[in-house]
Design an enzyme around this catalytic site. Structure first.
Site: not given
Ligand code: AMP
Length: 278
Positions: A22, A24-25, A28, A140, A167, A175-177
């Site tokens: 969640g 989300l960016h 995601h 990522k 991304v 990008m990261s939460s």
């Molecule tokens: P998370 O919510 O951080 O567990 O990420 C959920 C999914 O989104 C995972 O498969 C991550 O690798 C992917 N994800 C997170 N950040 C990025 C990003 N900047 N670019 C591409 N995929 C991402």
């Protein structure tokens, strides 16, 4: 969710699945768009998975915004948003966890020794519940993607694992939460992660093949920025994640850096110069 998936599959639909925690960016959402193209039904999940956080990590503080997430998911074409709470997936007395022999010992696994067991366990559970034909994960989290691919093969899940590219913000920050935790000055420091990867690729383009030189170069760039504390910088085989000394074929450069209290990761594949003589 399980009943819904069963009905959808029985009616002949294919399912693409994007698991997330969640907040989300665009990273995601890019995976959701990929899923949208792959299958009839797009399922996304939002679950902040306690099993992948160690004591003292940011499980409680992890950013959450369910209303915004629901709106973004809907706009991006998600048919079913599967959300759950801790007790739904880990009821009292839960005691089964998945391990893997080699891949989790490298990179992030060194400082987060229980992390990937938590990831594999939740992903396997979600795979059983959502019963997808395709599951999409971001590069990522390169190590996570490699571990999930391996788990899927080893445990005979009939699911195609699809990777999506990293991304980035317009200035290059992946990008990261967790970017939400960064102060403006820390965010400036965080830019050095991607810059260091770019500088290293330039060195590789000019013929450098020694991993030690590349790691030192990236380390110097990152260490020069305020409030950075390097967890690891590694050059490794993209399949086994074992360290490489010389780049004689494409190699993964991966790094994890604490900026203030926030642990950030980034990576790139380094392509060595084509040997014209060969
Ligand atoms: P998370 O919510 O951080 O567990 O990420 C959920 C999914 O989104 C995972 O498969 C991550 O690798 C992917 N994800 C997170 N950040 C990025 C990003 N900047 N670019 C591409 N995929 C991402």
């Amino acid at each position: 969710m399980r009943q819904t998936a069963e009905n959808l599959r029985a009616q002949g639909n294919t399912i693409a699945f994007v698991p997330t925690m969640g907040y989300l960016h665009e990273g995601h959402l890019s995976l959701m768009r990929k899923g949208r193209e792959l299958a009839d039904i797009l399922v996304a999940s939002i679950f902040v998975n306690p099993a992948q956080f160690a004591p003292g990590e940011d499980y409680e503080a992890y950013p959450r915004d369910p209303e915004r997430d629901a709106a973004l998911a809907e706009q991006t074409g998600v048919d079913i948003l599967f959300t759950s709470q801790k007790n739904d997936l880990y009821p009292e007395g839960y005691e089964t966890y998945i391990t893997q022999t080699h891949l989790p010992g490298h990179l992030c696994g060194q400082s987060r020794p229980t992390h990937f067991t938590g990831v594999m366990t939740i992903v396997a559970k979600l795979f059983h519940i959502a019963d997808p034909n395709y599951a999409i994960f971001g590069q990522k989290d390169y190590q996570q993607l490699a571990i999930i691919r391996k788990m899927t093969r080893d445990l005979d899940f009939n699911i195609e694992i699809v990777g999506g590219p990293i991304v980035r913000e317009s200035d290059g920050l992946a990008m990261s939460s967790r970017n939400k935790y960064l102060s403006p000055s820390q965010r400036q420091s965080a830019l050095q992660l991607y810059r260091s990867l770019q500088e290293v690729q330039k060195l590789v383009d000019s013929g450098e093949t020694k991993a030690a030189v590349l790691i030192e170069t990236a380390g110097n760039i990152i260490a020069a920025a305020p409030e950075t504390d390097i967890d690891y910088i590694a050059v490794c085989d993209p399949d086994t994640l074992a360290d490489k000394k010389i780049i004689d074929r494409p190699a993964l450069m991966a790094l994890a850096v604490r900026v203030g209290q926030t642990r950030l990761i980034d990576n790139t594949i380094l392509y060595p110069q084509v040997d014209n003589a060969g």
